[in-house]
Scaffold this motif. Sequence first.
Motif, PDB file in Angstrom:
ATOM      1  N   GLY A  54       0.899  -1.117   0.096  1.00  0.00           N
ATOM      2  CA  GLY A  54      -0.060  -0.013   0.213  1.00  0.00           C
ATOM      3  C   GLY A  54       0.788   1.181   0.051  1.00  0.00           C
ATOM      4  N   LEU A  55       2.070   1.315   0.954  1.00  0.00           N
ATOM      5  CA  LEU A  55       2.776   2.337   0.774  1.00  0.00           C
ATOM      6  C   LEU A  55       3.377   2.561  -0.442  1.00  0.00           C
ATOM      7  CD1 LEU A  55       3.955   2.265   4.550  1.00  0.00           C
ATOM      8  CD2 LEU A  55       2.454   3.713   3.515  1.00  0.00           C
ATOM      9  N   ARG A  56       3.913   1.470  -1.234  1.00  0.00           N
ATOM     10  CA  ARG A  56       4.725   1.659  -2.483  1.00  0.00           C
ATOM     11  C   ARG A  56       3.801   2.177  -3.430  1.00  0.00           C
ATOM     12  NH1 ARG A  56       6.814  -3.364  -1.491  1.00  0.00           N
ATOM     13  NH2 ARG A  56       5.421  -4.521  -2.598  1.00  0.00           N
ATOM     14  N   ALA A  57       2.310   1.687  -3.432  1.00  0.00           N
ATOM     15  CA  ALA A  57       1.332   2.354  -4.234  1.00  0.00           C
ATOM     16  C   ALA A  57       1.240   3.968  -3.977  1.00  0.00           C
ATOM     17  CB  ALA A  57       0.246   1.503  -4.318  1.00  0.00           C
ATOM     18  N   TYR A  58       1.169   4.314  -2.673  1.00  0.00           N
ATOM     19  CA  TYR A  58       1.204   5.731  -2.352  1.00  0.00           C
ATOM     20  C   TYR A  58       2.283   6.452  -2.626  1.00  0.00           C
ATOM     21  CZ  TYR A  58       1.335   9.644   0.919  1.00  0.00           C
ATOM     22  OH  TYR A  58       1.345  11.079   1.274  1.00  0.00           O
ATOM     23  N   ASP A  59       3.498   5.924  -2.820  1.00  0.00           N
ATOM     24  CA  ASP A  59       4.689   6.798  -3.164  1.00  0.00           C
ATOM     25  C   ASP A  59       4.653   7.011  -4.678  1.00  0.00           C
ATOM     26  OD1 ASP A  59       5.728   6.708  -0.661  1.00  0.00           O
ATOM     27  OD2 ASP A  59       6.912   4.900  -1.138  1.00  0.00           O
ATOM     28  N   LYS A  60       3.697   6.382  -5.339  1.00  0.00           N
ATOM     29  CA  LYS A  60       3.418   6.556  -7.101  1.00  0.00           C
ATOM     30  C   LYS A  60       2.475   7.570  -7.035  1.00  0.00           C
ATOM     31  CE  LYS A  60       5.958   2.198  -7.912  1.00  0.00           C
ATOM     32  NZ  LYS A  60       5.591   0.890  -8.835  1.00  0.00           N
ATOM     33  N   SER A  61       1.641   7.877  -6.339  1.00  0.00           N
ATOM     34  CA  SER A  61       0.263   8.348  -6.263  1.00  0.00           C
ATOM     35  C   SER A  61       0.338   9.820  -6.718  1.00  0.00           C
ATOM     36  CB  SER A  61      -0.754   8.199  -5.240  1.00  0.00           C
ATOM     37  OG  SER A  61      -0.072   9.110  -4.060  1.00  0.00           O
ATOM     38  N   PHE A  62      -0.765  10.435  -7.204  1.00  0.00           N
ATOM     39  CA  PHE A  62      -0.860  11.765  -7.356  1.00  0.00           C
ATOM     40  C   PHE A  62      -0.664  12.746  -6.200  1.00  0.00           C
ATOM     41  CE2 PHE A  62      -3.187  15.563  -8.693  1.00  0.00           C
ATOM     42  CZ  PHE A  62      -2.389  16.125  -9.298  1.00  0.00           C
ATOM     43  N   ARG A  63      -1.597  12.057  -5.189  1.00  0.00           N
ATOM     44  CA  ARG A  63      -1.726  12.762  -4.154  1.00  0.00           C
ATOM     45  C   ARG A  63      -0.350  13.110  -3.227  1.00  0.00           C
ATOM     46  NH1 ARG A  63      -5.941  10.993   0.665  1.00  0.00           N
ATOM     47  NH2 ARG A  63      -7.182  11.505  -1.249  1.00  0.00           N
ATOM     48  N   ARG A  64       0.981  12.196  -3.348  1.00  0.00           N
ATOM     49  CA  ARG A  64       1.939  12.309  -2.842  1.00  0.00           C
ATOM     50  C   ARG A  64       2.750  13.408  -3.607  1.00  0.00           C
ATOM     51  NH1 ARG A  64       5.790  11.445   1.073  1.00  0.00           N
ATOM     52  NH2 ARG A  64       7.614  10.791   0.163  1.00  0.00           N
ATOM     53  N   LYS A  65       2.469  13.644  -4.820  1.00  0.00           N
ATOM     54  CA  LYS A  65       3.166  14.783  -5.705  1.00  0.00           C
ATOM     55  C   LYS A  65       2.461  16.072  -5.507  1.00  0.00           C
ATOM     56  CE  LYS A  65       4.348  11.386  -9.281  1.00  0.00           C
ATOM     57  NZ  LYS A  65       4.235  10.122  -8.554  1.00  0.00           N
ATOM     58  N   LEU A  66       1.260  15.880  -4.840  1.00  0.00           N
ATOM     59  CA  LEU A  66       0.695  17.244  -4.514  1.00  0.00           C
ATOM     60  C   LEU A  66       1.429  18.030  -3.229  1.00  0.00           C
ATOM     61  CD1 LEU A  66      -3.263  16.625  -4.708  1.00  0.00           C
ATOM     62  CD2 LEU A  66      -1.823  18.056  -6.247  1.00  0.00           C
ATOM     63  N   ILE A  67       2.206  17.333  -2.584  1.00  0.00           N
ATOM     64  CA  ILE A  67       2.964  17.815  -1.530  1.00  0.00           C
ATOM     65  C   ILE A  67       3.940  19.006  -2.077  1.00  0.00           C
ATOM     66  CG2 ILE A  67       4.373  17.418   0.420  1.00  0.00           C
ATOM     67  CD1 ILE A  67       2.808  14.718   0.670  1.00  0.00           C
ATOM     68  N   LEU A  68       4.267  18.647  -3.166  1.00  0.00           N
ATOM     69  CA  LEU A  68       5.302  19.500  -4.014  1.00  0.00           C
ATOM     70  C   LEU A  68       4.563  20.912  -4.176  1.00  0.00           C
ATOM     71  CD1 LEU A  68       6.898  17.412  -6.540  1.00  0.00           C
ATOM     72  CD2 LEU A  68       7.975  18.226  -4.416  1.00  0.00           C
ATOM     73  N   GLY A  69       3.367  21.096  -4.202  1.00  0.00           N
ATOM     74  CA  GLY A  69       2.664  22.572  -4.072  1.00  0.00           C
ATOM     75  C   GLY A  69       3.311  23.327  -2.892  1.00  0.00           C
ATOM     76  N   VAL A  70       3.926  22.849  -1.834  1.00  0.00           N
ATOM     77  CA  VAL A  70       4.483  23.638  -0.778  1.00  0.00           C
ATOM     78  C   VAL A  70       5.445  24.585  -1.446  1.00  0.00           C
ATOM     79  CG1 VAL A  70       6.071  23.414   1.291  1.00  0.00           C
ATOM     80  CG2 VAL A  70       4.105  22.091   0.931  1.00  0.00           C
ATOM     81  N   TYR A  71       6.320  24.092  -2.327  1.00  0.00           N
ATOM     82  CA  TYR A  71       7.352  24.730  -3.202  1.00  0.00           C
ATOM     83  C   TYR A  71       6.758  25.527  -4.248  1.00  0.00           C
ATOM     84  CZ  TYR A  71      11.045  22.048  -1.022  1.00  0.00           C
ATOM     85  OH  TYR A  71      11.930  21.475   0.111  1.00  0.00           O
ATOM     86  N   LEU A  72       5.920  25.144  -4.777  1.00  0.00           N
ATOM     87  CA  LEU A  72       5.210  25.792  -6.260  1.00  0.00           C
ATOM     88  C   LEU A  72       4.261  27.188  -5.856  1.00  0.00           C
ATOM     89  CD1 LEU A  72       4.716  22.809  -8.516  1.00  0.00           C
ATOM     90  CD2 LEU A  72       6.608  24.424  -8.518  1.00  0.00           C
ATOM     91  N   VAL A  73       3.185  26.666  -4.954  1.00  0.00           N
ATOM     92  CA  VAL A  73       2.250  27.996  -4.912  1.00  0.00           C
ATOM     93  C   VAL A  73       2.813  29.122  -4.213  1.00  0.00           C
ATOM     94  CG1 VAL A  73       0.380  28.362  -3.356  1.00  0.00           C
ATOM     95  CG2 VAL A  73       0.562  26.084  -4.621  1.00  0.00           C
ATOM     96  N   PRO A  74       3.799  29.301  -2.956  1.00  0.00           N
ATOM     97  CA  PRO A  74       4.277  30.255  -2.714  1.00  0.00           C
ATOM     98  C   PRO A  74       5.078  31.310  -3.672  1.00  0.00           C
ATOM     99  CG  PRO A  74       4.711  28.872  -0.996  1.00  0.00           C
ATOM    100  CD  PRO A  74       4.142  28.193  -2.391  1.00  0.00           C
ATOM    101  N   TRP A  75       5.981  30.692  -4.534  1.00  0.00           N
ATOM    102  CA  TRP A  75       6.839  31.270  -5.586  1.00  0.00           C
ATOM    103  C   TRP A  75       5.980  31.776  -6.698  1.00  0.00           C
ATOM    104  CZ3 TRP A  75      11.408  32.722  -4.381  1.00  0.00           C
ATOM    105  CH2 TRP A  75      12.157  32.046  -3.411  1.00  0.00           C
ATOM    106  N   ALA A  76       4.751  30.993  -7.001  1.00  0.00           N
ATOM    107  CA  ALA A  76       3.935  31.366  -8.015  1.00  0.00           C
ATOM    108  C   ALA A  76       3.303  32.800  -7.526  1.00  0.00           C
ATOM    109  CB  ALA A  76       2.893  30.390  -8.199  1.00  0.00           C
ATOM    110  N   ALA A  77       3.002  32.738  -6.142  1.00  0.00           N
ATOM    111  CA  ALA A  77       2.040  33.900  -5.666  1.00  0.00           C
ATOM    112  C   ALA A  77       3.008  35.064  -5.594  1.00  0.00           C
ATOM    113  CB  ALA A  77       1.752  33.525  -4.218  1.00  0.00           C
ATOM    114  N   ILE A  78       4.379  34.903  -5.415  1.00  0.00           N
ATOM    115  CA  ILE A  78       5.253  35.806  -5.216  1.00  0.00           C
ATOM    116  C   ILE A  78       5.553  36.639  -6.612  1.00  0.00           C
ATOM    117  CG2 ILE A  78       7.735  36.566  -4.712  1.00  0.00           C
ATOM    118  CD1 ILE A  78       7.594  34.499  -2.463  1.00  0.00           C
ATOM    119  N   LEU A  79       5.600  35.941  -7.543  1.00  0.00           N
ATOM    120  CA  LEU A  79       5.858  36.276  -8.852  1.00  0.00           C
ATOM    121  C   LEU A  79       4.653  36.792  -9.515  1.00  0.00           C
ATOM    122  CD1 LEU A  79       7.752  33.317 -10.422  1.00  0.00           C
ATOM    123  CD2 LEU A  79       8.766  35.532  -9.671  1.00  0.00           C
TER     124      LEU A  79
END
Length: 88
Positions: A54-79
């Motif tokens: 289950g955790l291997r499947a989670y590591d490949k999931s889209f939900r896991r990749k959404l956490i990268l929004g922590v980096y993208l959203v503030p920089w997009a707002a600043i720009l």
Amino acid sequence: MSGAVRLFLGLLVVQTIAYVWLSIYSRRVRRLKLEAHWERKQIVGDKEAFVARGLRAYDKSFRRKLILGVYLVPWAAILTLIYVVNYM
């Protein structure tokens, strides 16, 4: 200029801390849900193997990749703010 660099480096450090914390928290929540599912359905077999799959499947999931929004959203707002203030 050095003030802006310090501000951006500080933001990057805060974002990295938030990303690591969210990653650990999200993985822990997923593990607990898998264990609860195991107990609720009374599945026969190896519990640790079930959770590991289950955790291997989670590591490949889209939900896991959404956490990268922590980096993208503030920089997009600043720009966006820089663009709006300077060019509109």
